[in-house]
Design a protein around this motif. Structure first.
Motif, PDB file in Angstrom:
ATOM      1  N   ALA A   1      33.353 -37.804 -55.949  1.00  0.00           N
ATOM      2  CA  ALA A   1      33.439 -38.910 -56.854  1.00  0.00           C
ATOM      3  C   ALA A   1      34.758 -39.607 -56.864  1.00  0.00           C
ATOM      4  CB  ALA A   1      33.368 -38.438 -58.314  1.00  0.00           C
ATOM      5  N   ARG A   2      35.921 -38.618 -56.626  1.00  0.00           N
ATOM      6  CA  ARG A   2      37.235 -39.344 -56.346  1.00  0.00           C
ATOM      7  C   ARG A   2      37.237 -40.089 -54.983  1.00  0.00           C
ATOM      8  NH1 ARG A   2      39.796 -34.802 -56.731  1.00  0.00           N
ATOM      9  NH2 ARG A   2      39.888 -34.423 -54.444  1.00  0.00           N
ATOM     10  N   GLU A   3      36.628 -39.648 -53.891  1.00  0.00           N
ATOM     11  CA  GLU A   3      36.941 -40.364 -52.816  1.00  0.00           C
ATOM     12  C   GLU A   3      35.868 -41.734 -52.830  1.00  0.00           C
ATOM     13  OE1 GLU A   3      38.781 -39.811 -50.113  1.00  0.00           O
ATOM     14  OE2 GLU A   3      39.650 -38.496 -51.550  1.00  0.00           O
ATOM     15  N   ASP A   4      34.770 -41.567 -53.457  1.00  0.00           N
ATOM     16  CA  ASP A   4      33.851 -42.843 -53.664  1.00  0.00           C
ATOM     17  C   ASP A   4      34.631 -43.765 -54.786  1.00  0.00           C
ATOM     18  OD1 ASP A   4      31.126 -44.106 -53.527  1.00  0.00           O
ATOM     19  OD2 ASP A   4      31.168 -43.860 -55.688  1.00  0.00           O
ATOM     20  N   TRP A   5      35.258 -43.275 -55.630  1.00  0.00           N
ATOM     21  CA  TRP A   5      36.081 -44.319 -56.423  1.00  0.00           C
ATOM     22  C   TRP A   5      37.101 -45.031 -55.465  1.00  0.00           C
ATOM     23  CZ3 TRP A   5      41.325 -44.069 -56.962  1.00  0.00           C
ATOM     24  CH2 TRP A   5      41.964 -45.183 -57.925  1.00  0.00           C
ATOM     25  N   PHE A   6      37.931 -44.074 -54.897  1.00  0.00           N
ATOM     26  CA  PHE A   6      39.138 -44.659 -53.943  1.00  0.00           C
ATOM     27  C   PHE A   6      38.221 -45.897 -52.922  1.00  0.00           C
ATOM     28  CE2 PHE A   6      41.455 -44.680 -50.031  1.00  0.00           C
ATOM     29  CZ  PHE A   6      42.798 -44.919 -50.623  1.00  0.00           C
ATOM     30  N   ILE A   7      37.235 -45.447 -52.148  1.00  0.00           N
ATOM     31  CA  ILE A   7      36.762 -46.219 -51.388  1.00  0.00           C
ATOM     32  C   ILE A   7      36.207 -47.657 -51.929  1.00  0.00           C
ATOM     33  CG2 ILE A   7      34.720 -46.709 -49.637  1.00  0.00           C
ATOM     34  CD1 ILE A   7      34.636 -43.621 -49.145  1.00  0.00           C
ATOM     35  N   HIS A   8      35.828 -47.487 -53.351  1.00  0.00           N
ATOM     36  CA  HIS A   8      35.426 -48.728 -53.743  1.00  0.00           C
ATOM     37  C   HIS A   8      36.717 -49.798 -54.301  1.00  0.00           C
ATOM     38  CE1 HIS A   8      31.575 -47.098 -54.052  1.00  0.00           C
ATOM     39  NE2 HIS A   8      30.954 -48.228 -54.202  1.00  0.00           N
ATOM     40  N   GLU A   9      37.700 -48.970 -54.693  1.00  0.00           N
ATOM     41  CA  GLU A   9      39.081 -49.640 -54.911  1.00  0.00           C
ATOM     42  C   GLU A   9      39.642 -50.249 -53.742  1.00  0.00           C
ATOM     43  OE1 GLU A   9      40.109 -50.403 -58.148  1.00  0.00           O
ATOM     44  OE2 GLU A   9      38.020 -49.281 -58.817  1.00  0.00           O
ATOM     45  N   VAL A  10      39.507 -49.738 -52.784  1.00  0.00           N
ATOM     46  CA  VAL A  10      40.328 -50.366 -51.485  1.00  0.00           C
ATOM     47  C   VAL A  10      39.310 -51.346 -51.282  1.00  0.00           C
ATOM     48  CG1 VAL A  10      40.428 -50.031 -49.097  1.00  0.00           C
ATOM     49  CG2 VAL A  10      41.302 -48.194 -50.484  1.00  0.00           C
ATOM     50  N   GLU A  11      37.906 -51.456 -51.289  1.00  0.00           N
ATOM     51  CA  GLU A  11      36.976 -52.551 -51.027  1.00  0.00           C
ATOM     52  C   GLU A  11      37.279 -53.739 -51.963  1.00  0.00           C
ATOM     53  OE1 GLU A  11      33.323 -50.615 -51.091  1.00  0.00           O
ATOM     54  OE2 GLU A  11      33.239 -50.124 -49.226  1.00  0.00           O
ATOM     55  N   LYS A  12      37.539 -53.480 -53.099  1.00  0.00           N
ATOM     56  CA  LYS A  12      37.927 -54.662 -54.134  1.00  0.00           C
ATOM     57  C   LYS A  12      39.246 -55.132 -53.640  1.00  0.00           C
ATOM     58  CE  LYS A  12      37.804 -53.202 -58.481  1.00  0.00           C
ATOM     59  NZ  LYS A  12      37.495 -52.377 -59.746  1.00  0.00           N
TER      60      LYS A  12
ATOM     61  N   ASP B   1      41.374 -61.306 -49.240  1.00  0.00           N
ATOM     62  CA  ASP B   1      40.690 -62.212 -48.625  1.00  0.00           C
ATOM     63  C   ASP B   1      40.383 -63.696 -49.548  1.00  0.00           C
ATOM     64  OD1 ASP B   1      40.264 -60.345 -46.391  1.00  0.00           O
ATOM     65  OD2 ASP B   1      38.309 -59.817 -47.117  1.00  0.00           O
ATOM     66  N   LYS B   2      40.346 -63.404 -50.662  1.00  0.00           N
ATOM     67  CA  LYS B   2      40.171 -64.446 -51.359  1.00  0.00           C
ATOM     68  C   LYS B   2      41.609 -65.068 -52.002  1.00  0.00           C
ATOM     69  CE  LYS B   2      36.117 -63.126 -53.918  1.00  0.00           C
ATOM     70  NZ  LYS B   2      35.366 -62.940 -55.116  1.00  0.00           N
ATOM     71  N   GLY B   3      42.693 -64.388 -51.407  1.00  0.00           N
ATOM     72  CA  GLY B   3      44.290 -65.091 -51.720  1.00  0.00           C
ATOM     73  C   GLY B   3      44.811 -64.412 -52.962  1.00  0.00           C
TER      74      GLY B   3
END
Length: 82
Positions: free
Chosen positions: A42-53, A59-61
């Motif tokens: 759960a923690r790693e999944d949260w981290f990956i999603h936060e990095v992606e965000k 990318d949007k500046g």
């Protein structure tokens, strides 16, 4: 749906510590290991999603200058020390 894992290999010291913790919690060792894995995933999944965000925002500046963030955190830390 519940799937069964075949096995988890741990060194003797870690396995002993897990056993001691499970005993202190009055839980089976397998329950403690499953719970630890669920929390890790759960923690790693949260981290990956936060990095992606964050990457998407960059990318949007949508970026904030480092000095602005540093000033905000310095002010927050100073307020906590008062």
């Amino acid at each position: 749906m519940s799937l069964k894992a075949t096995s988890v290999r741990l060194d003797e010291e870690t396995l002993q510590r897990v056993g001691q913790m499970a005993e202190a919690m009055d839980r089976p060792r397998a329950w403690l290991m499953a719970e630890a894995i669920k929390q890790y995933v759960a923690r790693e999944d949260w981290f990956i999603h936060e990095v992606e965000k964050g990457i998407e925002s960059a990318d949007k500046g949508k970026l904030i200058d480092h000095s602005d963030i540093k000033a905000k955190w310095d002010a927050k830390r100073a307020a906590q020390m008062d």
